[in-house]
Write an enzyme that holds these catalytic residues in place. Structure first.
Site, PDB file in Angstrom:
ATOM      1  N   VAL A 104      14.835 -17.155  40.671  1.00  0.00           N
ATOM      2  CA  VAL A 104      15.935 -17.359  39.744  1.00  0.00           C
ATOM      3  C   VAL A 104      17.234 -16.890  40.380  1.00  0.00           C
ATOM      4  O   VAL A 104      17.278 -15.818  40.972  1.00  0.00           O
ATOM      5  CB  VAL A 104      15.701 -16.540  38.451  1.00  0.00           C
ATOM      6  N   CYS A 105      18.273 -17.700  40.263  1.00  0.00           N
ATOM      7  CA  CYS A 105      19.570 -17.274  40.782  1.00  0.00           C
ATOM      8  C   CYS A 105      20.394 -16.676  39.654  1.00  0.00           C
ATOM      9  O   CYS A 105      21.027 -17.388  38.887  1.00  0.00           O
ATOM     10  CB  CYS A 105      20.317 -18.451  41.413  1.00  0.00           C
ATOM     11  N   LEU A 106      20.304 -15.373  39.530  1.00  0.00           N
ATOM     12  CA  LEU A 106      21.091 -14.683  38.513  1.00  0.00           C
ATOM     13  C   LEU A 106      21.648 -13.442  39.209  1.00  0.00           C
ATOM     14  O   LEU A 106      20.896 -12.615  39.718  1.00  0.00           O
ATOM     15  CB  LEU A 106      20.187 -14.296  37.327  1.00  0.00           C
TER      16      LEU A 106
ATOM     17  N   CYS B 211      21.472 -17.899  45.902  1.00  0.00           N
ATOM     18  CA  CYS B 211      21.887 -19.307  46.055  1.00  0.00           C
ATOM     19  C   CYS B 211      22.592 -19.530  47.403  1.00  0.00           C
ATOM     20  O   CYS B 211      22.472 -20.583  48.005  1.00  0.00           O
ATOM     21  CB  CYS B 211      22.787 -19.737  44.903  1.00  0.00           C
TER      22      CYS B 211
END
Lengths: 178, 429
Positions: A104-106, B211
């Site tokens: 998850v990109c948080l 990311c």
């Protein structure tokens, strides 16, 4: 040797003996019992005696992911809250900020984690990802590209993936609320 | 040198000439309890027992300093073995020692070099040892490299403090270095601020947004993180990555180098790969020497009362010139280790958990709303989340005495408490 004991201010201070419960354990108990979750989020403990491993199910009641139930695993280590909880999505889902392995990109799960944050902040942050997916920080590049270039197609893909559909050769898990 | 109190054969005349200048007469800053002359020398040289935790960069310096200032009964714990990369600064080790336990080799070296000093090594983890082990020492000096080990040691020493036993309060001197920066501090458990009190002061390790790692790598570190954070679990599943295994590092290096080539990024090397995954910050020998000296100075002052000791935090920043600053780090009321309140409660052995909770809620002086209770090993009653409340609800009707032994501890958390409250339960009947 210096006489440390005489520095103890009074009997009361001397009685402040702390339990053997670890700091991480107390902190998790505090975080969990003070969770303030909306009805769209629910925790589940496979072993209620183990507070360090559990799942969170998010069922968004608005936005493009409405109608789905998204499951995340939480694993907390003994160095909490110095270390953030390890959070992974337990299903294969079509989301710009979640990859096919469940990463998850948080920001607060990694680079912006601070010990003053708590489990509630992480959970609210996760729910926010379903209300406002962020195409600028992609983990699933295909999904992010689709979202910024062709929003209608993206919405269709989201719906299809949530039904357990196949998008560009990737089989997604059905996450519809029964 | 007829005044030498402990005439063992190893104490040749003048051995401690310089140190005795400090110990023979009181000075303007000495503690009133200072026993100038034989009293303090006998304590330092024949009685004081000191534990050194870590026999690495700081540990080697600390052991040498302590032995040379006159501590004679030194114990050392380290769980590591000697690596070739240690030899530039961990001067108690030689090339032939590579692969041997640090604690053992360091102890033997000191004993060979400084006659009359007994160094007892333990090759293993600090967690292997129990309270009785730590209770035998007068002082503990830590030269550790991990936050986790420091937190454990700190919490153990805070918990060791027994109101009935003054000897249970063990001063902890903690040294730490990171490149050109370092700190030395004196922690008097339950009296001064503890390690946990200052946890929020720590620099967080550099982490890159996941990311960026996944999509827009710009640095060699991004490629290495990609290999270790994303590719390792994808390819190897649940198999744990061992950062000490050369095969694992080799695999990561290969994957990271391929990624770097794809994005035309230069600088991925084997040693950088190892450095990134093990979070290695280059160790500087002179920083270790300064911090170890500061720590041993404090150990000497505390053991002898010959001068005022550090209150309580000394930091060194050597990145631009040399800067140091000393201040009193304050104790935090809401520290999960040394803060919070402790209450002695004597209750009837017939009292139920529900009645105990009511008693707590009604207590005017603590103002608790909706308390959740647990013992160090199990949950007693949790107010939330609903599933855990339901799972622990049957305990409400049980007697406290069924769940908590006499003298046992109960941890109470509640939104109205800054952190937690601990109860020590005893039974009246």
């Amino acid at each position: 040797m210096i006489k440390i004991w005489s520095m103890k201010k009074n009997e009361e201070a001397a009685a402040k003996r702390k339990p053997k419960t670890s700091a991480a354990q107390i902190r998790v108990q505090k975080d969990l019992t003070e969770l303030d979750l909306p009805s769209t989020m629910q925790t589940n403990f496979p072993d209620p005696a183990d507070l360090l491993n559990f799942t969170l199910t998010i069922t968004p009641d608005e936005g493009m992911y409405k109608g789905g139930a998204f499951k995340f695993s939480f694993a907390i280590n003994t160095n909490y809250p110095h270390d953030p909880p390890k959070v992974k999505c337990a299903q294969t889902i079509y989301h710009p900020n979640v990859d096919l392995e469940g990463n998850v990109c948080l920001n607060i799960l990694r680079e912006d984690w601070k010990p003053v944050l708590n489990l509630n902040s992480v959970m609210v942050g996760l729910q926010y990802l379903f209300l406002e997916p962020n195409a600028d920080d992609p983990l699933n590049k295909e999904a992010a590209l689709e979202m910024s270039k062709n929003r209608d197609q993206f919405l269709q893909n989201v719906k299809m993936s949530m039904r357990g559909g196949n998008i560009k050769g990737v089989q997604y898990d059905s996450v519809l609320v029964r | 040198m007829a005044s030498q109190p402990n005439g063992t054969s190893t104490d040749w005349p003048g051995r401690y000439y310089h140190i005795d200048q400090v110990l023979n007469t009181p000075g303007p800053r000495t503690d009133p309890a200072f026993l100038a002359g034989d009293g303090v020398k006998t304590f330092l040289r024949n009685q004081a027992k000191i534990l050194v935790i870590g026999a690495g960069g700081l540990g080697c310096e600390i052991l040498a300093n302590l032995a040379l200032t006159g501590f004679k009964d030194i114990h050392v714990i380290d769980m590591d073995t000697i690596d070739i990369s240690n030899l530039n600064r961990q001067f108690l080790f030689r090339q032939k020692d590579v692969g041997q336990p640090k604690a053992t080799v360091a102890a033997e070296f000191i004993m060979k070099r400084v006659p009359g000093v007994k160094v007892t090594p333990y090759f293993g983890k600090i967690q292997d040892k129990d309270d009785d082990y730590y209770l035998q020492f007068n002082l503990i000096i830590c030269g550790l490299d991990s936050v986790e080990a420091r937190r454990w040691m700190n919490a153990t020493l805070v918990n060791l403090v027994d109101p009935e036993n003054p000897e249970s309060l063990k001063p902890m001197i903690d040294g730490g270095t990171e490149g050109f920066k370092g700190q030395a501090r004196v922690i008097l458990p339950t009296i001064t601020s503890c390690y946990e009190c200052s946890l929020d002061m720590l620099n967080k390790p550099t982490a890159f947004p996941i990311c960026t790692i996944a999509n827009t790598p710009r640095l060699p570190e991004h490629c290495i993180e990609w290999a270790s954070v994303l590719e390792w679990p994808r390819v190897h599943g649940d198999k744990k990555m061992d950062t000490d295994d050369p095969d694992h590092i080799g695999w990561l290096y290969k994957i990271a180098a391929a990624r770097a080539a794809e994005f035309k990024i230069e600088g991925v090397t084997w040693s950088l790969t190892q450095g990134v995954v093990k979070n290695i910050i280059p160790a500087i020998a002179s920083t270790n020497a300064i911090i170890a000296a500061a720590c041993c100075n404090e150990a000497f002052k505390i053991a002898t009362s010959s001068a005022a000791y550090l209150n309580n935090y000394f930091m060194l920043i050597g990145t631009d010139g040399i800067y140091s600053y000393t201040f009193e780090h304050e104790k935090r009321d809401d520290c999960p280790v040394c803060g919070g309140e402790a209450l002695e409660m004597t209750i009837s052995s017939e009292m139920t958990i529900e009645q105990l909770i009511e008693t707590l809620v009604e207590k005017q002086d603590i103002q608790i709303k909706k308390p959740s209770l647990s013992t160090p090993t199990k949950q007693i009653y949790l107010q939330a989340p609903p599933q855990l409340e339901k799972a622990t609800r049957p305990n409400l009707e049980k007697k406290v005495s069924e769940l908590v032994p006499p003298g046992g501890e109960v941890t109470v958390t509640a939104t109205t408490l800054p952190f937690s409250l601990s109860l020590r339960i005893s039974y009246s009947t």
